[in-house]
Design a protein around this motif. Structure first.
Motif, PDB file in Angstrom:
ATOM      1  N   MET A  48      18.386  48.204 -10.503  1.00 13.17           N
ATOM      2  CA  MET A  48      19.839  47.821  -9.881  1.00 13.17           C
ATOM      3  C   MET A  48      20.593  47.196 -10.816  1.00 13.17           C
ATOM      4  O   MET A  48      19.948  46.435 -11.838  1.00 13.17           O
ATOM      5  N   LYS A  49      21.945  47.339 -10.779  1.00 16.44           N
ATOM      6  CA  LYS A  49      22.874  46.757 -11.723  1.00 16.44           C
ATOM      7  C   LYS A  49      23.046  45.247 -11.109  1.00 16.44           C
ATOM      8  O   LYS A  49      23.511  44.189 -11.942  1.00 16.44           O
ATOM      9  N   TYR A  50      22.986  44.990 -10.039  1.00 16.13           N
ATOM     10  CA  TYR A  50      23.386  43.680  -9.385  1.00 16.13           C
ATOM     11  C   TYR A  50      22.318  42.744  -9.678  1.00 16.13           C
ATOM     12  O   TYR A  50      21.098  43.026  -9.979  1.00 16.13           O
ATOM     13  N   LYS A  51      22.886  41.400  -9.631  1.00 18.92           N
ATOM     14  CA  LYS A  51      21.772  40.141  -9.857  1.00 18.92           C
ATOM     15  C   LYS A  51      21.062  40.039  -8.504  1.00 18.92           C
ATOM     16  O   LYS A  51      21.410  40.323  -7.290  1.00 18.92           O
ATOM     17  N   GLN A  52      19.629  39.586  -8.742  1.00 19.05           N
ATOM     18  CA  GLN A  52      19.030  39.723  -7.634  1.00 19.05           C
ATOM     19  C   GLN A  52      19.365  38.600  -6.511  1.00 19.05           C
ATOM     20  O   GLN A  52      19.856  37.573  -7.015  1.00 19.05           O
ATOM     21  N   ILE A  53      19.476  39.005  -5.278  1.00 20.64           N
ATOM     22  CA  ILE A  53      19.727  38.282  -4.151  1.00 20.64           C
ATOM     23  C   ILE A  53      18.528  37.237  -3.666  1.00 20.64           C
ATOM     24  O   ILE A  53      17.523  37.673  -3.681  1.00 20.64           O
ATOM     25  N   ASP A  54      19.051  36.148  -3.408  1.00 19.22           N
ATOM     26  CA  ASP A  54      18.143  34.971  -3.048  1.00 19.22           C
ATOM     27  C   ASP A  54      17.318  35.680  -1.690  1.00 19.22           C
ATOM     28  O   ASP A  54      17.929  35.964  -0.593  1.00 19.22           O
ATOM     29  N   ARG A  55      16.027  35.836  -1.635  1.00 22.30           N
ATOM     30  CA  ARG A  55      15.295  36.254  -0.746  1.00 22.30           C
ATOM     31  C   ARG A  55      15.495  35.687   0.669  1.00 22.30           C
ATOM     32  O   ARG A  55      15.069  36.022   1.706  1.00 22.30           O
ATOM     33  N   LEU A 114      18.069  35.154   2.231  1.00 19.45           N
ATOM     34  CA  LEU A 114      18.829  35.787   3.105  1.00 19.45           C
ATOM     35  C   LEU A 114      18.077  36.757   4.017  1.00 19.45           C
ATOM     36  O   LEU A 114      18.283  36.779   5.366  1.00 19.45           O
ATOM     37  N   PHE A 115      17.150  37.539   3.344  1.00 23.35           N
ATOM     38  CA  PHE A 115      16.426  38.439   4.213  1.00 23.35           C
ATOM     39  C   PHE A 115      15.362  37.848   5.023  1.00 23.35           C
ATOM     40  O   PHE A 115      15.231  38.227   6.195  1.00 23.35           O
ATOM     41  N   ILE A 116      14.732  36.623   4.575  1.00 26.05           N
ATOM     42  CA  ILE A 116      14.083  35.838   5.628  1.00 26.05           C
ATOM     43  C   ILE A 116      14.766  35.456   6.712  1.00 26.05           C
ATOM     44  O   ILE A 116      14.329  35.622   7.841  1.00 26.05           O
ATOM     45  N   LYS A 117      16.161  35.015   6.527  1.00 25.47           N
ATOM     46  CA  LYS A 117      16.713  34.772   7.801  1.00 25.47           C
ATOM     47  C   LYS A 117      17.077  35.885   8.583  1.00 25.47           C
ATOM     48  O   LYS A 117      17.063  35.764   9.990  1.00 25.47           O
ATOM     49  N   ASN A 118      17.369  36.825   7.841  1.00 21.10           N
ATOM     50  CA  ASN A 118      17.777  38.104   8.724  1.00 21.10           C
ATOM     51  C   ASN A 118      16.507  38.465   9.658  1.00 21.10           C
ATOM     52  O   ASN A 118      16.721  39.055  10.798  1.00 21.10           O
ATOM     53  N   ARG A 119      15.487  38.639   8.869  1.00 18.94           N
ATOM     54  CA  ARG A 119      14.156  38.920   9.904  1.00 18.94           C
ATOM     55  C   ARG A 119      13.984  38.220  10.978  1.00 18.94           C
ATOM     56  O   ARG A 119      13.384  38.603  12.131  1.00 18.94           O
ATOM     57  N   LYS A 120      14.252  36.858  10.788  1.00 24.36           N
ATOM     58  CA  LYS A 120      13.977  35.586  11.951  1.00 24.36           C
ATOM     59  C   LYS A 120      15.061  36.127  13.119  1.00 24.36           C
ATOM     60  O   LYS A 120      14.563  35.989  14.322  1.00 24.36           O
ATOM     61  N   LEU A 157      16.902  43.642   6.011  1.00 27.66           N
ATOM     62  CA  LEU A 157      15.687  42.911   6.581  1.00 27.66           C
ATOM     63  C   LEU A 157      14.738  42.454   5.342  1.00 27.66           C
ATOM     64  O   LEU A 157      13.793  41.561   5.678  1.00 27.66           O
ATOM     65  N   SER A 158      14.858  43.232   4.416  1.00 29.80           N
ATOM     66  CA  SER A 158      13.960  42.959   3.285  1.00 29.80           C
ATOM     67  C   SER A 158      14.689  42.961   1.718  1.00 29.80           C
ATOM     68  O   SER A 158      13.722  42.285   1.006  1.00 29.80           O
ATOM     69  N   GLY A 159      15.600  43.450   1.596  1.00 24.21           N
ATOM     70  CA  GLY A 159      16.064  43.395   0.302  1.00 24.21           C
ATOM     71  C   GLY A 159      15.307  44.245  -0.661  1.00 24.21           C
ATOM     72  O   GLY A 159      15.874  44.418  -2.046  1.00 24.21           O
ATOM     73  N   VAL A 160      14.471  45.353  -0.444  1.00 24.43           N
ATOM     74  CA  VAL A 160      13.910  46.452  -0.887  1.00 24.43           C
ATOM     75  C   VAL A 160      14.789  47.338  -1.217  1.00 24.43           C
ATOM     76  O   VAL A 160      15.111  48.085  -0.385  1.00 24.43           O
ATOM     77  N   ASP A 161      15.175  47.838  -2.609  1.00 28.74           N
ATOM     78  CA  ASP A 161      16.021  48.793  -2.770  1.00 28.74           C
ATOM     79  C   ASP A 161      15.354  49.949  -3.503  1.00 28.74           C
ATOM     80  O   ASP A 161      15.971  50.576  -4.731  1.00 28.74           O
ATOM     81  N   GLN A 162      14.493  50.573  -2.911  1.00 34.06           N
ATOM     82  CA  GLN A 162      13.821  51.612  -3.626  1.00 34.06           C
ATOM     83  C   GLN A 162      13.411  52.661  -2.640  1.00 34.06           C
ATOM     84  O   GLN A 162      12.910  52.266  -1.397  1.00 34.06           O
ATOM     85  N   GLU A 163      12.943  54.046  -2.852  1.00 37.48           N
ATOM     86  CA  GLU A 163      12.712  54.898  -2.004  1.00 37.48           C
ATOM     87  C   GLU A 163      10.943  54.733  -1.577  1.00 37.48           C
ATOM     88  O   GLU A 163      10.365  53.934  -2.248  1.00 37.48           O
ATOM     89  N   GLU A 164      10.854  55.554  -0.649  1.00 34.84           N
ATOM     90  CA  GLU A 164       9.341  55.505  -0.130  1.00 34.84           C
ATOM     91  C   GLU A 164       8.827  54.145   0.116  1.00 34.84           C
ATOM     92  O   GLU A 164       7.714  53.584   0.011  1.00 34.84           O
ATOM     93  N   SER A 165       9.908  53.113   0.934  1.00 36.54           N
ATOM     94  CA  SER A 165       9.401  51.760   1.299  1.00 36.54           C
ATOM     95  C   SER A 165       9.367  51.941   3.037  1.00 36.54           C
ATOM     96  O   SER A 165      10.143  52.546   3.612  1.00 36.54           O
ATOM     97  N   ILE A 166       8.659  51.133   3.453  1.00 35.71           N
ATOM     98  CA  ILE A 166       8.478  50.740   5.090  1.00 35.71           C
ATOM     99  C   ILE A 166       8.376  49.386   5.254  1.00 35.71           C
ATOM    100  O   ILE A 166       7.382  48.787   4.548  1.00 35.71           O
ATOM    101  N   LEU A 167       9.183  48.802   6.140  1.00 24.68           N
ATOM    102  CA  LEU A 167       8.953  47.556   6.603  1.00 24.68           C
ATOM    103  C   LEU A 167       8.378  47.486   8.164  1.00 24.68           C
ATOM    104  O   LEU A 167       8.893  48.235   8.891  1.00 24.68           O
TER     105      LEU A 167
END
Length: 429
Positions: A1-8, A10-16, A55-65
């Motif tokens: 990814m070209k973007y800078k890593q996002i603070d995790r 955010l995704f913890i809050k989204n899952r909650k 919900l996770s910030g994971v940005d790759q294929e073949e992923s499941i949450l």
């Protein structure tokens, strides 16, 4: 990814937020998108499914949450399944997330390899009564291709017919429409990249330039600022092309005396911006072009003031239609007889302004949002009126992105992007 890593966080809050809306003793499953084939061994660039990213910030294929807040053991309450990375994959494709890196990105502590998914899900389903499946229920969706999510739903229903089924989408439509501060900052960053692109092309545009040459200038500026590129297929519509709402060929020469309608914007970290501007090819609007441009700008400014908490979608568009009708009367495009004889289901102004004024924006350019519910603070909307006059050979659209505030008018995330006709002319000359 070209973007800078996002603070995790955010995704913890989204899952909650999501799990707080789930029913008791239920599981939710979210799949990544497929990599789609073109032909032979060619594929389209991968684009992550926005829900699993949200919900996770994971940005790759073949992923499941998997989310199971009532699981009997803590390590079962949030689980990521990823493609197992190895040295061979690292050489041929680039390294995928390790289990440790996946935690750093997402905040999910339990990470397994995807080959273990069915075995582990079987254990979890023994504890659960309900599964949330992630169907696409966006009001503009028209999907013909079977997705990875579709295949999972079909397999799950055949494998676990005794469990109840619930839908993730109504929860996501609600929570994704209200942005966290981190999300607004990412959208602002996308808007700032869009500004750089627009300022780059203003002095570049001259009579004789081709629409695709302008597109090339924009994509250069976007990518050099860490964007993957356009947030959506770019519209660079000169002359009468500006009357085609979704003109994307971008293959015509721009002629003196014409205007160019731009609907082009950058993404950043999967978050969209969405800009429209209309500029004169030769750096100077004709008197009629300026007259129409200023009318559209007045409608945009008045419409923006109405984007406040409590506003209802349908009422908002009715009021914008009244403002547009007044402007079209002043421009001589409508007369009183047109108004008197109009069809209430398709008012007279729709002849020249046939699309909506605003839509939710965020991870998707046309983002999630339940249109029957009142608007709320921290929703992000476009504001994009237009007037299209095929008989005069040009159309004008102007669009900004705004954030609804708890009180008062919304904040314009594009306030620094040139919009006044005089400013555009000065920068072009």
């Amino acid at each position: 990814m070209k973007y800078k890593q996002i603070d995790r966080n955010l995704f913890i809050k989204n899952r909650k937020k999501f799990t707080a809306a789930m029913s008791a003793n239920s599981i939710a499953v979210f799949n990544s998108n497929d990599i789609y084939p073109v032909s032979a061994d060619s594929t389209l660039p991968f684009a992550q499914h926005r829900d699993i990213f949200y919900l996770s910030g994971v940005d790759q294929e073949e992923s499941i949450l998997v989310l199971f807040p009532d699981a009997p053991f803590e390590h079962q309450r949030e689980i990521l399944f990823l493609t197992e990375t190895n040295d061979h994959i690292a050489v041929w494709e680039g390294a995928k997330l390790t289990q440790e890196q996946a935690f750093e990105v997402s905040g999910v502590k339990t990470v397994y390899w995807i080959q273990d998914f069915q075995k582990i899900l079987k254990e979890l389903m023994a504890y659960a009564d309900t599964i949330y499946i992630n169907t696409n229920e966006h009001y503009r969706s028209a999907v013909e291709t079977q997705t990875r999510e579709d295949r999972f739903i079909k397999w799950w229903k055949e494998t676990y017919p005794a469990h109840r089924v619930a839908k993730s989408n109504p929860i996501l439509q609600k929570i994704r429409s209200i942005k966290e501060p981190e999300e607004i900052a990412l959208i602002q960053h996308a808007c700032d990249i869009t500004e750089k692109g627009f300022r780059r092309i203003l002095p570049f545009v001259k009579p004789g330039v081709w629409e695709y040459e302008i597109e090339a200038e924009l994509i250069h500026e976007f990518i050099r600022n860490r964007s993957k590129g356009f947030a959506y297929t770019p519209i660079i519509a000169s002359g009468n092309n500006s009357n085609v709402l979704h003109y994307i060929e971008n293959n015509q020469k721009c002629l003196a005396g014409d205007i160019i309608l731009f609907d082009t914007a950058a993404e950043y970290a999967n978050y969209s911006s969405d800009l429209s501007r209309t500029i004169p090819v030769n750096g100077k609007y004709s008197s009629r072009q300026r007259q129409v441009y200023d009318a559209v700008l007045r409608v945009k400014n008045e419409a923006t003031k109405m984007l406040v908490p409590g506003t209802l979608w349908r009422d908002y568009h009715t009021e914008v239609g009244k403002i547009m009708t007044s402007e079209l009367l002043d421009l001589g495009l409508l007369d009183r007889a047109d108004i008197k004889n109009e069809d209430p289901a398709w008012p007279a102004y729709k002849k020249y302004f046939m699309h909506g004024t605003s839509h939710h924006m965020g991870l998707d350019t046309h983002d999630y949002g339940l249109l029957h519910l009142p608007m709320e603070a921290n929703m992000v909307f476009t504001v994009e009126p237009g007037i299209y006059i095929p008989e005069e050979g040009f159309g004008v659209r102007i669009e900004d992105n705004v954030v609804i505030q708890p009180k008062g008018e919304p904040i314009n995330l594009m306030k620094n992007i040139p919009i006044l006709a005089e400013e555009i002319e000065d920068l072009m000359n």
